[in-house]
Design an enzyme around this catalytic site. Sequence first.
Site, short mmCIF file in Angstrom:
data_model
loop_
_atom_site.label_atom_id
_atom_site.label_comp_id
_atom_site.label_asym_id
_atom_site.label_seq_id
_atom_site.Cartn_x
_atom_site.Cartn_y
_atom_site.Cartn_z
N ARG A 55 -53.24 36.64 -4.60
CA ARG A 55 -53.91 37.95 -4.40
C ARG A 55 -53.53 38.90 -5.53
NH1 ARG A 55 -51.47 41.55 -1.56
NH2 ARG A 55 -50.81 40.16 0.11
N TYR A 107 -77.88 52.44 -6.96
CA TYR A 107 -78.15 51.22 -6.20
C TYR A 107 -78.02 51.50 -4.69
CZ TYR A 107 -77.36 46.54 -4.32
OH TYR A 107 -77.43 45.40 -3.57
N ASP A 179 -72.29 51.92 -13.60
CA ASP A 179 -72.73 50.61 -13.14
C ASP A 179 -73.60 50.01 -14.26
OD1 ASP A 179 -74.15 48.48 -11.99
OD2 ASP A 179 -74.19 49.41 -10.00
N LYS A 204 -75.65 39.20 -10.80
CA LYS A 204 -76.93 39.29 -11.49
C LYS A 204 -76.86 38.59 -12.86
CE LYS A 204 -77.62 41.68 -7.80
NZ LYS A 204 -77.48 43.13 -7.72
C1 LIG Z 1 -76.81 44.01 -6.86
C2 LIG Z 1 -76.31 45.29 -7.38
C3 LIG Z 1 -75.11 45.84 -6.90
C4 LIG Z 1 -74.32 45.23 -5.77
O1 LIG Z 1 -73.73 44.01 -6.13
P1 LIG Z 1 -73.43 42.83 -5.10
O2 LIG Z 1 -72.90 41.76 -5.97
O3 LIG Z 1 -74.72 42.48 -4.42
O4 LIG Z 1 -72.44 43.34 -4.12
C5 LIG Z 1 -74.66 47.01 -7.49
N1 LIG Z 1 -75.35 47.62 -8.48
C6 LIG Z 1 -76.51 47.12 -8.95
C7 LIG Z 1 -77.22 47.84 -10.04
C8 LIG Z 1 -77.02 45.94 -8.43
O5 LIG Z 1 -78.17 45.46 -8.90
#
Ligand SMILES: *Cc1c(COP(=O)(O)O)cnc(C)c1O
Length: 388
Positions: A55, A107, A179, A204
Site C-alpha cells: 500500500r 467531468y 484534469d 482513457k
Molecule cells: C473518465 C474521466 C474521469 C474519471 O475517470 P475514471 O477512470 O472513470 O474514474 C475524469 N475526468 C475525465 C475528463 C474523464 O474523461
Amino acid sequence: MTQPLDPQNRKFATKLIHFGSEIDETTGASSVPIYQASTFHHHDIFNPPTHDYSRSGNPTRQALEDYIALLEGGAKGYAFPSGMSAISTAFLLFSAGDHVIVTEDVYGGTYRFLTTILSRMNIETTFVDMTDLDQVKSALQANTKGIFMETPSNPTLKITDIAAVASWAKEHGLLTMLDNTFMTPYHQRPIELGVDLVLHSATKFLGGHSDVLAGLAVTATEELGRQVKYLQNGMGSVLSTQESWLLMRGMKTLEARMAHSEKSAIQLAKWLEQEPSISKVYYPGLENHPGREIHEKQSAGYGAVVSFDVGSGERAKKVLNKVKYPLVAVSLGAVESILSYPAMMSHASMPREVRLEKGITDGLLRYSVGLEHIEDLIADLANALQED
Ligand SMILES: *Cc1c(COP(=O)(O)O)cnc(C)c1O
C-alpha cells in the site's frame, strides 16, 4: 562511449519507450516485472528494504509512477485505482472551511463528488466559466485555497487559458489542479505552464485499450508529492500491480496512437463541418473553434475527440443504432472508436435546461476517434446519418 543522456532531455516519443525501468536490472527482462507481493522481507532489521508494504509502495507501481512523472515533467507521480480516485484524493488536500473554484464544464463524476460528497465535508466549491478569466477572478473569496481546471472541456471542448489562470492563482497563493485526460502529456504539459497538480483518468488515452481502469496524479514539487502520497497511503487508494503493468504496456504506444487518431479526428471534423445536416461541430482544430488560439499556445495538438450536433434526439438515436464501427458507449481514448451520447450517458443526471445552456443538446454526439482507417469511419457515419 557516449554519455547516457539526461532522461528529461529526451524527445517525448523516446521517453515513452526509455523511461528508466524498461529493462529489469536483475534479469534483463524486457518489461517491468509484476511484483505480486503485499509485503517485503527485512534482510537486515537495521537497514529496511526500499518498499516495506505494497500500500505504501510497490516496485511495479513505482515504475509507473516514475514513468508518468517523467512524461508530465513533474517531480512525483502517483497511481490510483481510477481517475475519480486520483481526483477525489487530490481534493482532500483541502480542509473543512476551504473554498475551491472549479470549471463549470468539469467531468460529471467530479461534479457529483464535489456537490454531493465533498460538500458534506464543508469544502465549498464555486463553478465558473473558465474561458473567461474575469469570472475566475470574481469567484475569489477570503477562504479560497484552490482552482480546478479541465481543458478542453467535455463534451463541447471549451478552452481555458492555463498559464493565465495559473499565474493569477499563484499571486493569490492558490493551489492549481488540472484534469489532463483529454490531451495527455503528449499534447499538453500543464506543469510547464505553472500548474501544481495534474490529474488523469488513465482509463482513457493513457491506457488506450478500454481494458484498464486507473488514475494518475503528478505534482510539480517534491513537497506537494509528499502530501499526495500521505493521502494515498492513508486512504489506501493504490493501483494494483497487475493494472500498473497493463497501464505501462498501453502507455508505450501513446504517441503512435494519439498521432494517428488526431490525424483522423481532423479529417472527421472537417468532413462533418461541410455536411449540410450537421448543425454544429466542436473540435479545437477547426478554424472557427472558440479559444483555438489559446489552445494552440498551450498544446501541441488537438486530440481525438470530436463532438457534433445532428439536430435532434430522434436523429441522434438513429445514428447510434446504425453505426457499425464505433463502440456505442461511455468512455473515450481507445484503439477502437467510441461514440457517446452525452444527453443520455455522461450528462444524463444534469437537469435538461442546464444541459441545453451548456450546448449539450439532445442531438449532440461525441466521437472518440480510434485507429480504424478514417475512410471506413467516415463512410460508416455517412451511412448512419442518411435519412431513410
Ligand atoms: C473518465 C474521466 C474521469 C474519471 O475517470 P475514471 O477512470 O472513470 O474514474 C475524469 N475526468 C475525465 C475528463 C474523464 O474523461
